[in-house]
Design a protein around this motif. Structure first.
Motif, PDB file in Angstrom:
ATOM      1  N   GLY A  49       0.798  -1.384   0.140  1.00 18.03           N
ATOM      2  CA  GLY A  49       0.009  -0.028   0.081  1.00 18.03           C
ATOM      3  C   GLY A  49       0.579   1.368   0.074  1.00 18.03           C
ATOM      4  O   GLY A  49       0.280   2.398  -0.082  1.00 18.03           O
ATOM      5  N   LYS A  50       2.082   1.020   0.328  1.00 15.57           N
ATOM      6  CA  LYS A  50       3.119   2.301   0.424  1.00 15.57           C
ATOM      7  C   LYS A  50       3.785   2.225  -1.152  1.00 15.57           C
ATOM      8  O   LYS A  50       4.038   1.045  -1.537  1.00 15.57           O
ATOM      9  N   ALA A  51       4.376   3.337  -1.494  1.00 15.83           N
ATOM     10  CA  ALA A  51       4.917   3.508  -2.958  1.00 15.83           C
ATOM     11  C   ALA A  51       6.257   4.058  -2.859  1.00 15.83           C
ATOM     12  O   ALA A  51       6.510   4.868  -1.704  1.00 15.83           O
ATOM     13  N   ALA A  52       6.958   4.110  -3.923  1.00 16.61           N
ATOM     14  CA  ALA A  52       8.263   4.966  -3.838  1.00 16.61           C
ATOM     15  C   ALA A  52       7.962   6.528  -3.526  1.00 16.61           C
ATOM     16  O   ALA A  52       8.743   6.924  -2.813  1.00 16.61           O
ATOM     17  N   SER A  53       6.890   7.092  -3.963  1.00 16.24           N
ATOM     18  CA  SER A  53       6.525   8.333  -3.690  1.00 16.24           C
ATOM     19  C   SER A  53       6.550   8.737  -2.313  1.00 16.24           C
ATOM     20  O   SER A  53       6.626   9.810  -1.811  1.00 16.24           O
ATOM     21  N   ASP A  54       6.085   7.602  -1.582  1.00 17.94           N
ATOM     22  CA  ASP A  54       5.934   7.977  -0.018  1.00 17.94           C
ATOM     23  C   ASP A  54       7.102   7.911   0.588  1.00 17.94           C
ATOM     24  O   ASP A  54       7.306   8.654   1.594  1.00 17.94           O
ATOM     25  N   PHE A  88       2.692   4.539 -15.688  1.00 14.10           N
ATOM     26  CA  PHE A  88       2.935   6.071 -15.881  1.00 14.10           C
ATOM     27  C   PHE A  88       1.772   6.590 -15.224  1.00 14.10           C
ATOM     28  O   PHE A  88       0.740   5.784 -14.932  1.00 14.10           O
ATOM     29  N   PRO A  89       1.640   7.739 -14.896  1.00 10.98           N
ATOM     30  CA  PRO A  89       2.821   8.592 -14.953  1.00 10.98           C
ATOM     31  C   PRO A  89       3.896   8.364 -13.724  1.00 10.98           C
ATOM     32  O   PRO A  89       3.746   7.565 -13.111  1.00 10.98           O
ATOM     33  N   GLY A  90       4.803   9.207 -13.981  1.00 13.27           N
ATOM     34  CA  GLY A  90       6.086   8.860 -13.129  1.00 13.27           C
ATOM     35  C   GLY A  90       5.653   9.359 -11.794  1.00 13.27           C
ATOM     36  O   GLY A  90       5.049  10.152 -11.530  1.00 13.27           O
ATOM     37  N   SER A  91       6.838   8.833 -11.019  1.00 18.43           N
ATOM     38  CA  SER A  91       6.493   9.308  -9.492  1.00 18.43           C
ATOM     39  C   SER A  91       6.854  10.813  -9.095  1.00 18.43           C
ATOM     40  O   SER A  91       6.647  11.064  -8.051  1.00 18.43           O
ATOM     41  N   GLY A  92       7.499  11.387 -10.034  1.00 19.15           N
ATOM     42  CA  GLY A  92       8.093  12.924  -9.870  1.00 19.15           C
ATOM     43  C   GLY A  92       6.656  13.559  -9.661  1.00 19.15           C
ATOM     44  O   GLY A  92       6.612  14.446  -8.774  1.00 19.15           O
ATOM     45  N   ALA A  93       5.948  13.388 -10.519  1.00 14.69           N
ATOM     46  CA  ALA A  93       4.697  14.163 -10.557  1.00 14.69           C
ATOM     47  C   ALA A  93       3.844  13.882  -9.156  1.00 14.69           C
ATOM     48  O   ALA A  93       3.407  14.845  -8.590  1.00 14.69           O
ATOM     49  N   VAL A  94       3.797  12.686  -8.818  1.00 11.46           N
ATOM     50  CA  VAL A  94       3.129  12.216  -7.462  1.00 11.46           C
ATOM     51  C   VAL A  94       3.715  12.967  -6.157  1.00 11.46           C
ATOM     52  O   VAL A  94       3.072  13.225  -5.550  1.00 11.46           O
ATOM     53  N   LEU A  95       5.136  12.791  -6.275  1.00  9.21           N
ATOM     54  CA  LEU A  95       5.848  13.537  -5.169  1.00  9.21           C
ATOM     55  C   LEU A  95       5.539  15.068  -5.331  1.00  9.21           C
ATOM     56  O   LEU A  95       5.602  15.455  -4.076  1.00  9.21           O
ATOM     57  N   ALA A  96       5.573  15.516  -6.424  1.00 15.02           N
ATOM     58  CA  ALA A  96       5.508  16.904  -6.292  1.00 15.02           C
ATOM     59  C   ALA A  96       4.180  17.289  -5.603  1.00 15.02           C
ATOM     60  O   ALA A  96       3.977  18.083  -4.780  1.00 15.02           O
ATOM     61  N   ALA A  97       3.144  16.520  -5.923  1.00 21.19           N
ATOM     62  CA  ALA A  97       1.637  16.910  -5.359  1.00 21.19           C
ATOM     63  C   ALA A  97       1.646  16.591  -3.948  1.00 21.19           C
ATOM     64  O   ALA A  97       1.105  17.545  -3.081  1.00 21.19           O
ATOM     65  N   LYS A  98       2.334  15.560  -3.432  1.00 17.78           N
ATOM     66  CA  LYS A  98       2.451  14.994  -2.071  1.00 17.78           C
ATOM     67  C   LYS A  98       3.343  16.423  -1.518  1.00 17.78           C
ATOM     68  O   LYS A  98       2.998  16.664  -0.102  1.00 17.78           O
ATOM     69  N   LEU A  99       4.250  16.969  -1.799  1.00 15.80           N
ATOM     70  CA  LEU A  99       4.614  18.394  -1.391  1.00 15.80           C
ATOM     71  C   LEU A  99       4.150  19.524  -1.551  1.00 15.80           C
ATOM     72  O   LEU A  99       4.392  20.467  -0.728  1.00 15.80           O
ATOM     73  N   GLY A 100       2.765  19.483  -2.069  1.00 13.56           N
ATOM     74  CA  GLY A 100       2.109  20.509  -2.082  1.00 13.56           C
ATOM     75  C   GLY A 100       2.479  21.449  -3.154  1.00 13.56           C
ATOM     76  O   GLY A 100       2.038  22.709  -3.136  1.00 13.56           O
TER      77      GLY A 100
END
Ligand code: ACO
Length: 351
Positions: A49-54, A88-100
């Motif tokens: 349930g956790k991913a690289a972006s977490d 896709f999409p890459g984890s960069g976009a997901v991380l950016a969103a998690k960082l606000g």
């Protein structure tokens, strides 16, 4: 022209450490075999349930805090992983969103264990070209999803169930791969500087003829659909690795590239303060060190505690060395790494 410096570092590894003895509950292996062949004693695994972006988010928060900046000051994200949240999409976009962050460009790179070297070249280019001033580089891996067992309760010591010989045999087929990898994330905040710091030079290489020395056979858009039921039955979600071949590549290509970089930049090997090598196998690094005539204290290792965290490895190592006071301003460092692709390279960085 502006160089770069690292103004904040952080890392994160999930859950309790999983020892070699814990792995020996699901396959025929031993602490002795794993330690002698690789230098690894334990690793961590990303929970279901956790991913690289977490994991990247936790590491990034620590790096941003250490840099004493607001996330809003980040004007570029580079995310390196071979185990992304989605195809896709890459984890960069997901991380950016998690960082606000809304609108901050995020680039995903796929150089596996060699990602940091390619990343340094990109960071240098983005800063020198004026595209960015403050760059968050994150390497994060969730290899747990390709491990050859489903018996996580046994591995994690939550069940004392004993596996049958047949069950173990299926896992044994992939045991050379399974014992090497671990999960985690490392994050570095780079900033433009007028100081004499940053990338001195890098040599990066790719030779795709050897792509299948380490690759995932299942999935991918060579088939329609890109994922078929029988791929699971054939265990094609598990990477196939030619460990001996990769070992040979690493111990031949990396010393050669390091020497070429020193020659091109007229840098005597003895003038380099620290050798920051990817941690795929302690024996690989010992060979490289011996070939280059580098004293043991100049090539720090942390593979014993984390295993190979692929793109996470070098950022995690840098964070640890920064906190220990081993990696300091003005030191000359050489990065060395080889990863699936195959991609490899060396970079000289003035800290
Ligand atoms: N426990 C016990 N025995 C094992 C295990 C294990 N975990 N794994 C393999 N063995 C056995 C094999 O079955 C074999 O037995 P056999 O002789 O009866 O057939 C024997 O040990 C030797 O196996 P090899 O695979 O030849 O062992 P080797 O000495 O080559 O070590 C290793 C294997 C550790 C994987 C090594 O080849 C290595 O580290 N290679 C580099 C891998 C690497 O760097 N990968 C990451 C690339 S970077 C990236 O981008 C992710």
């Amino acid at each position: 022209m502006a160089g770069f410096e690292v103004i904040g570092t952080g890392h994160y590894v999930p859950g309790p450490a999983v020892t070699n003895d814990a792995l020996a509950r699901v396959m025929d292996t031993s602490d002795d075999w794993i330690y002698q062949r690789s230098g690894i004693r334990q690793r961590h695994f990303c929970p279901e349930g956790k991913a690289a972006s977490d994991m990247a988010l936790e590491a990034a928060k620590r790096a941003i805090e250490a840099a004493r900046i607001s996330p809003k000051e980040i004007d570029y994200i580079i995310f390196a992983t071979m185990t992304p949240d989605y195809i896709f999409p890459g984890s960069g976009a997901v991380l950016a969103a998690k960082l606000g962050l809304e609108g901050t460009p995020a680039l995903d790179i796929r150089q596996q264990c060699a990602a940091m070297i390619f990343g340094l070249q990109l960071i240098d280019g983005l800063i020198k070209g004026g595209a960015a001033k403050t760059i968050l580089f994150v390497g994060a891996e969730a290899h747990a999803g390709f491990m050859p067992w489903s018996d996580w309760d046994v591995v994690m010591g939550e069940s004392d169930r004993t596996l049958t010989d047949a069950e173990k045999q299926k896992i044994n087929e992939h045991r050379a791969l399974a014992v090497l990898f671990g999960d985690g994330a490392g994050a570095l905040v780079f900033r433009a500087t007028d100081r004499d710091a940053g990338l001195v030079a890098a040599k990066v290489h790719t030779d795709g003829r050897y792509a299948e020395t380490l690759y995932v056979p299942g999935g991918g858009f060579r088939t329609r659909p890109y994922w078929k039921g029988d791929m699971y039955d054939k265990q094609e979600y598990i990477p196939r690795m030619d460990g001996r071949e990769l070992f040979k590549f690493a111990v031949t290509k990396l010393p050669k590239t390091a020497r070429a970089l020193c020659e091109d930049t007229k840098t005597p090997i003895e003038s380099i303060d620290l050798f920051l090598a990817h941690q795929a196998n302690a024996r690989i690094n010992s060979y490289i060190r011996e070939q280059l005539g580098v004293p043991v204290e100049k090539m720090p290792m942390n593979i014993e505690r984390f295993g190979n965290t692929s793109a996470g490895t070098l950022p995690i190592l840098i964070d640890e060395l920064t906190h220990a006071g081993t990696l300091r301003r003005e030191q000359l460092t050489m990065f060395l790494a080889l990863g699936a692709g195959i991609h490899w390279g060396c970079a000289l960085v003035r800290w």
